[in-house]
Design an enzyme around this catalytic site. Structure first.
Site, PDB file in Angstrom:
ATOM      1  CB  SER A 178       1.822   5.636  -0.921  1.00 25.44           C
ATOM      2  OG  SER A 178       0.871   4.793  -0.284  1.00 25.44           O
TER       3      SER A 178
ATOM      4  CG  ASP B 279       7.464  -2.252   4.720  1.00 21.74           C
ATOM      5  OD1 ASP B 279       7.178  -1.095   5.103  1.00 21.74           O
ATOM      6  OD2 ASP B 279       6.670  -2.962   4.087  1.00 21.74           O
TER       7      ASP B 279
HETATM    8  C1  S3P Z   1       2.141  -1.762   1.451  1.00 18.27           C
HETATM    9  C2  S3P Z   1       2.703  -0.590   1.034  1.00 18.27           C
HETATM   10  C3  S3P Z   1       3.735   0.135   1.805  1.00 18.27           C
HETATM   11  C4  S3P Z   1       4.355  -0.741   2.893  1.00 18.27           C
HETATM   12  C5  S3P Z   1       3.315  -1.515   3.653  1.00 18.27           C
HETATM   13  C6  S3P Z   1       2.514  -2.415   2.708  1.00 18.27           C
HETATM   14  C7  S3P Z   1       1.119  -2.394   0.578  1.00 18.27           C
HETATM   15  O1  S3P Z   1       3.113   1.262   2.416  1.00 18.27           O
HETATM   16  O2  S3P Z   1       5.106   0.042   3.786  1.00 18.27           O
HETATM   17  O3  S3P Z   1       3.947  -2.328   4.629  1.00 18.27           O
HETATM   18  O4  S3P Z   1       0.804  -3.590   0.772  1.00 18.27           O
HETATM   19  O5  S3P Z   1       0.626  -1.717  -0.327  1.00 18.27           O
HETATM   20  P1  S3P Z   1       2.928   2.656   1.626  1.00 18.27           P
HETATM   21  O6  S3P Z   1       1.955   2.452   0.545  1.00 18.27           O
HETATM   22  O7  S3P Z   1       2.408   3.606   2.678  1.00 18.27           O
HETATM   23  O8  S3P Z   1       4.298   3.020   1.149  1.00 18.27           O
END
Ligand code: S3P
Length: 432
Positions: free
Chosen positions: A171, A318
């Protein structure tokens, strides 16, 4: 000028999409530039910032802590207050629908000398925050969550210690929050484990003068490093470009090109998945530093089955709803597995995609970690529920372009979270 998007949209099947366009600035990069610009010393200037509601949430909460931010379509100015210059907010900080705003801010607020409360809308309040709070608490942060896992949450001042932390989930939001908290710690912070996720924080902190030591196995940050204001241009969001690439891959005769879009290698898993499916897609990097960007083009060609597993997901996380829709039109049976993270996005995207595709007459199987989707299915118009999730709403619009009859999208107004001009851009591509 963006027009307000109706709550219910009606779609009918579409002829080929053609043309060249740019898409809104990358949302992940825009959040980070605003936040890092706020913590920097001096005035930062950014071009092409994302114009959706999520990035407005980040600007708004920073303003509540005394940061002057001027946003115009041409140029965004951020008067940085320095690493320790944020002021105590008078009210709860409302992050709206934006997980990135809330999770990255948790890292910053853990190191402040004031109390803060973070809140969000119904969707954000149902998303897991323990994944950020648990490691922050082991750094010494004082955080109280609702029902031990959710927002609203409050953060009290406490001394922050550096940690070595093994990330259990890939993440970028968790990784970024911990690196930001690391700036406020008394010793270095070191991350290992599931580091393979979008790397904008690792690319952009150095653009503000912060040194990170990095390899595939670990990232280390030294505390107390001061950020210096900078200038940057935000490339288009590949997750927004993905909608037009998907539409062109679905509708025979389509041909589109998207310019000035981010081609960061951690963001183009969807382009690679389309290639795996036999799409005629090409992209070319025109600029490298600090974020690579360029053009991507696609001409319609029939699609083959798709096979994705856990190692692929972080790089197209996404875009899975779009891939599920594409799979219904490909030849052969597609498998999307290792995608359990989809269940904790703005909606439970596996359950919601399965229900919506079934409502349009498709058959598919839902698993705890993914979907099995037979190909060459005819979609019929029906009711598509967005569940307060912008990406589900836009995926529904595309389903409506290939379904027979009329498809109604319930909750289409959520599209404004990331792409306020989505319906205008669709009209342009239908007319070109
Ligand atoms: C993001 C990380 C992702 C993604 C989100 C934006 C970011 O989430 O799904 O739309 O800008 O760091 P996760 O960190 O929960 O995977």
């Amino acid at each position: 000028m963006s027009q307000q998007i109706a709550q219910i949209l009606s779609l009918r099947s579409s002829s080929a999409l053609r043309g060249r366009l740019t898409v809104p600035g990358d949302k992940s990069i825009s959040h980070r530039l605003l936040l890092f610009g706020a913590l920097a010393e001096g005035q930062s200037q950014f071009q092409g910032l994302a114009n959706g509601a999520d990035v407005c949430s980040t600007a708004q909460v920073l303003r509540q802590m005394g940061v002057e931010i001027e946003i115009s379509p041409e140029l965004t100015l951020v008067n940085g207050v320095g690493l320790n210059g944020l002021k105590a907010p008078q009210q709860a900080l409302d992050c709206g629908n934006s997980g990135t705003t809330l999770r990255l801010l948790m890292g910053v607020l853990a190191g402040q000398k004031f109390n803060s409360t973070l809140i969000g809308d119904a969707s954000l309040s149902a998303r897991p925050m323990g994944r950020v709070a648990t490691p922050l608490i082991s750094m010494g942060a004082q955080i109280s969550l609702s029902h031990e896992r959710f927002a609203p949450l409050s953060i009290q001042p406490a001394p922050i210690k550096g940690i070595s932390y093994h990330l259990p989930v890939a993440s970028a939001q968790v990784k970024s929050a911990l690196l930001l908290a690391g700036l406020y710690a008394d010793s270095p912070t070191q991350l290992t484990g599931e580091l393979a996720s979008r790397d904008h924080t690792e690319r952009l902190l150095p653009a503000f003068g912060v040194h990170l030591s990095q390899s595939d196995q670990q990232i280390k940050i030294q505390p107390g490093q001061r950020l210096q204001a900078t200038q940057a241009t935000v490339p288009g969001d590949p997750s927004s470009a993905a909608f037009w690439l998907c539409a062109a891959a679905l509708i025979p005769g389509s041909q589109i090109q998207i310019d000035q879009v981010s081609l960061n290698p951690t963001r183009i898993g969807f382009f690679e998945a389309l290639k795996q499916m036999g799409a005629e897609i090409d992209w070319e990097i025109q600029q490298h530093d600090p974020e690579p960007w360029g053009s991507v083009s696609l001409s319609y060609a029939p699609l083959k089955r798709l096979q994705l597993d856990a190692k692929d997901i972080p790089f197209l996380v996404d875009e899975v709803p779009l891939l599920a829709l594409l799979a219904t039109q490909a030849s052969g049976n597609s498998e999307i597995r290792g995608a359990e993270e989809l269940r904790v996005k703005e909606s439970d995207r596996l359950a919601v995609m399965a229900a919506n595709l079934k409502a349009l007459g498709a058959s598919l199987e839902e698993h705890p970690d993914g979907l099995s989707i037979p190909g060459q299915q005819r979609l019929q118009g029906g009711l598509w529920q967005a569940h307060h999730d912008h990406r589900i709403a836009m995926t529904g619009v595309l389903a409506g372009l290939i379904a027979t009859g009329t498809t109604k999208i319930q909750g289409a107004d959520s599209i404004a979270v990331s792409y306020p001009d989505f319906m205008q851009d669709l009209e342009r591509l239908q007319q070109d």
